[in-house]
Structure formats: structure tokens, C-alpha cells
Design an enzyme around this catalytic site. Structure first.
Site, PDB file in Angstrom:
ATOM      1  N   CYS A  34      37.642 109.268  74.713  1.00  0.00           N
ATOM      2  CA  CYS A  34      38.339 109.737  73.515  1.00  0.00           C
ATOM      3  C   CYS A  34      39.361 108.731  72.989  1.00  0.00           C
ATOM      4  O   CYS A  34      39.767 108.810  71.833  1.00  0.00           O
ATOM      5  CB  CYS A  34      39.020 111.072  73.788  1.00  0.00           C
ATOM      6  SG  CYS A  34      37.867 112.377  74.247  1.00  0.00           S
ATOM      7  N   HIS A  72      38.035 116.413  66.226  1.00  0.00           N
ATOM      8  CA  HIS A  72      38.179 115.300  67.171  1.00  0.00           C
ATOM      9  C   HIS A  72      36.873 114.507  67.184  1.00  0.00           C
ATOM     10  O   HIS A  72      35.988 114.756  68.009  1.00  0.00           O
ATOM     11  CB  HIS A  72      38.495 115.880  68.555  1.00  0.00           C
ATOM     12  CG  HIS A  72      38.614 114.894  69.658  1.00  0.00           C
ATOM     13  ND1 HIS A  72      38.830 113.538  69.468  1.00  0.00           N
ATOM     14  CD2 HIS A  72      38.536 115.066  71.016  1.00  0.00           C
ATOM     15  CE1 HIS A  72      38.889 112.934  70.649  1.00  0.00           C
ATOM     16  NE2 HIS A  72      38.705 113.834  71.585  1.00  0.00           N
ATOM     17  N   CYS A 124      44.444 111.712  75.823  1.00  0.00           N
ATOM     18  CA  CYS A 124      43.806 111.929  77.124  1.00  0.00           C
ATOM     19  C   CYS A 124      42.356 111.482  77.022  1.00  0.00           C
ATOM     20  O   CYS A 124      41.715 111.639  75.976  1.00  0.00           O
ATOM     21  CB  CYS A 124      43.911 113.387  77.540  1.00  0.00           C
ATOM     22  SG  CYS A 124      43.194 114.569  76.391  1.00  0.00           S
TER      23      CYS A 124
END
Length: 389
Positions: free
Chosen positions: A89, A345, A375
Site C-alpha cells: 500500500c 484506497h 501501513c
């Protein structure tokens, strides 16, 4: 002392899975953001020395080096190289950090950090699933199993572990999710995203239109509606409604040296103040931003009170809530325009996406320092601190 500056930071509006951006090939979508940062700065496209593209699901239309594909789908000349990187991510946040390191080292003067993820056209986990279905092995190796016996490396389980560790109830997580939608809706209605969004032409039932509004925002969100969504695991507190939305999108940030500022007549938006990346527990996995932030602030000689705005990726609601509790940060400074629970996201694009929002929010509020953290799968976290100029 060498410095690295951000001179443009832009993103597409997010698209829901199967939504308004589903018709865009990821290389074309990413190429549009490359064009946009070049146009915004007015720089000669040939002056770009590299493109560093974050992407997580590097298969299908995002395979075969999608960073280079984006360059070839853009107005940049063929002479501009590119590389595609995966730090899960945090892929495009790491792209920013690699770009800044290139500039700070004096190796290059103009680098575009970018990211792309079409989670509609290349579904999350699809590359690994192909191999699993073909019986070609598991992601967890025998040596990893020996070191971490009997445990799963799962972000969903990690999110639940954080909620358990910090004692967050489902009500707390759902109220946080509601606030994300409310902030995103208010920011959209106030035009707060206007300067950071790259408009893309899309097909709608009513004909061609420009996609300029994040499709995941629920402008009519209610606590009752969020609270009614089924939990992901019996006895848990995590649901799809208090986790980030699957999203299609692309984003780009141009990073330059002081010499490039002068040579090309560029106006800096921000100076990159600190670059940090750390690794920690791969099982809990999503808690590492807490400890990475401690390290970043210590290295920068700052405290959390020195930071005016924070962007902490809302992969799951327990992550920013645990981050706030650990750092003692001010909730009013956190994700002021909403986060991934409302805005989506798009995995590999989220790092540069959040930086676009952070830099523009600092300017809009007349603030100085911003901190961004993410994260990442495997228990990794990036932290980037910028100073608005």
C-alpha cells in the site's frame, strides 16, 4: 545542503469497483496524471529524468512494467525511463522517497513519483490467485512458516488484532468511518479537492462526462447505515464499512532539486523534510506506522505538536485510531478532508494520492508541516514529513 522540492501533486478522483473509471486502462490512467503534472509545472517534458511508478497488482493490464507503459501512454518522450515498484500500500509513497533520494544525492534533478491501481480491471490478489489455482505454490515459504509457524499474514486479521489490542469497539470504528464520509463530503462540497484532481473523461448513461468527484463518498452516510453492514468475521469488529474502499485511481508528484527550480522557473509547493521507512511485526502487520512515526519525528528533531496536519491511511479504522492514541495527536488534524474509508484506497496509487491531498490542504489552511504515513503488507510503514512553502 541539498534539498528536494515538490512542485506538483495531482490525482484522479477515485472510482468505485466497476464504476466510472472502469473503462480506463491503468497505463492510460497513469499516463494522464504524468501529463497533468508536466502541464501544471510547464516544464519541458524531456527534462524529466525518471518516472517511479507504484503498483501492487502487477499482472494483466498492470503487468509488463506498467510504469514504462504509462510513459508510452503519455506525452513524455520515449527518452524518459520508468520503473515500477511494489511496497504494497505504500508503493507510491516509497516512489516519492526514492525520487527525493535521487534528487538529494545529486543523481537526478527532475523525477516524477506516481502510482496506479485499477482494482476493477486487475482485482486485488488476482496475480497470486492465478498461481494458487494452477497449483504452483503458496505465498508463504517453508522458511517463513518455520519462523512464523501456524500464523497467517493477513491484513484483515491484523486490523482485528489492533482493535483487540487497543480495545476499540465496533461503535468507535463505525463512528470514525462516518466522520471520514462527513469530512470527505464537506471537502468536496467546498471545492477543497479542485486543485488536486485530474479530470478524466468517462462514459456515463447520459453520455461523456468528466470524472472529478470521488465516487466512493456517501454524502448521505448515517451511523445506522454503516453499523448495519455485516462483519467480516463473527465476533469481530471489522466490516467493509469501517475499512478502505476498493478503488480505481492514479496520482503523480513531481520532485525536483534546487537547481531544477532555478533552471526551469518552477514554484515549489513543499520541501521534503524527512524520509523514513521501517519494518516490524508481519503478523499484526498494520501497527508499524505508530513506531515509524516515532522514528521519523525523532530523526527530524520534532514532536507531534510541531505537525499541523496528518494523513494516516485509513486501510482499516483501527489504524488511524491506534496511531492517534499512540502519538497523542490531535484528531482535528487527522485526515481533515476524509480518508480512504470514504475516498477509496487505490493501493499502489495511494501514496502519491495522499501527498497530493496533504500538500494542497496545508496550503489551503496556511499551515506549515504535514506528516503522511501508510501501513503496508508485511509489517512495513513509510513516513514522509513535508514543509509547505
Amino acid at each position: 545542503m541539498a534539498e528536494a522540492y515538490i512542485v506538483a501533486a495531482l490525482r484522479t478522483a477515485g472510482g468505485r469497483r466497476g464504476g466510472r473509471l472502469a473503462g480506463w486502462h491503468p497505463a492510460d490512467m497513469a499516463g494522464a496524471t504524468l501529463d497533468a503534472v508536466v502541464t501544471r509545472t510547464g516544464i519541458d517534458p524531456a527534462a524529466v529524468e525518471d518516472v517511479i511508478m507504484g503498483c501492487v497488482s502487477q499482472g494483466g493490464e498492470q503487468g509488463f512494467q506498467v510504469g514504462r507503459g504509462a510513459v508510452l501512454a503519455s506525452k513524455l518522450p520515449e527518452s524518459v525511463p520508468a520503473v515500477t515498484i511494489d511496497r504494497q500500500c505504500g508503493s507510491s509513497q516509497q516512489a516519492i522517497q526514492f525520487a527525493a533520494q535521487a534528487v538529494l544525492s545529486g543523481t537526478q534533478d527532475v523525477v516524477i513519483a506516481a502510482g496506479v491501481e485499477s482494482m476493477t480491471r486487475v482485482p486485488m490478489g488476482s496475480t497470486g490467485a492465478l498461481f494458487a489455482r494452477a497449483g504452483l505454490g503458496k505465498a508463504k515459504s517453508p522458511r517463513q512458516e518455520a519462523r512464523y509457524p501456524g500464523v497467517q499474514f493477513s491484513q484483515f486479521l491484523g486490523a482485528q488484532m489492533i482493535a483487540d489490542k487497543y480495545g476499540f469497539s465496533r461503535d468507535e470504528l463505525d463512528r470514525y468511518a462516518l466522520e471520514s464520509h462527513r469530512r470527505a463530503a464537506a471537502a468536496t462540497q467546498a471545492g477543497a479537492f479542485a486543485d488536486e484532481i485530474v479530470a478524466l473523461e468517462v462514459e456515463t448513461p447520459d453520455g461523456p462526462a468528466l470524472h472529478t468527484v470521488d465516487e466512493g463518498i456517501r454524502f448521505d452516510a448515517t451511523f445506522e447505515g454503516i453499523h448495519s453492514v455485516k462483519l467480516l468475521a463473527e465476533g469481530g469488529v471489522i466490516s467493509a464499512a469501517n475499512a478502505s474502499q476498493i478503488c480505481d485511481g492514479a496520482s503523480a508528484v513531481m520532485v525536483v532539486s534546487e537547481a531544477a527550480l532555478k533552471a526551469h522557473g518552477l514554484t515549489p509547493l513543499a520541501r521534503i523534510h524527512n524520509l523514513t521507512v521501517t519494518g516490524g511485526d508481519p503478523v499484526v502487520m498494520l501497527e508499524e506506522p505508530l513506531f515509524a512515526t516515532d522514528k521519523a519525528l525523532a530523526r527530524a528533531g520534532m514532536s507531534i505538536d510541531d505537525i499541523d496536519l496528518y494523513e494516516v491511511n485509513e486501510a482499516f479504522a483501527p489504524v488511524p485510531l491506534a496511531w492517534l492514541r499512540h502519538t497523542g495527536g490531535d484528531p482535528a488534524k487527522l485526515n481533515v478532508n476524509g480518508g480512504a474509508i470514504a475516498l477509496g484506497h487505490p493501493l499502489g496509487a495511494s501514496g502519491t494520492k495522499l501527498m497530493a491531498t496533504l500538500v494542497h490542504a496545508l496550503h489551503a489552511r496556511g499551515k506549515r508541516y504535514g506528516l503522511q504515513t501508510m501501513c503496508e503488507g508485511g509489517g512495513i510503514a513509510n513516513v514522509t514529513i513535508v514543509e509547505a512553502l
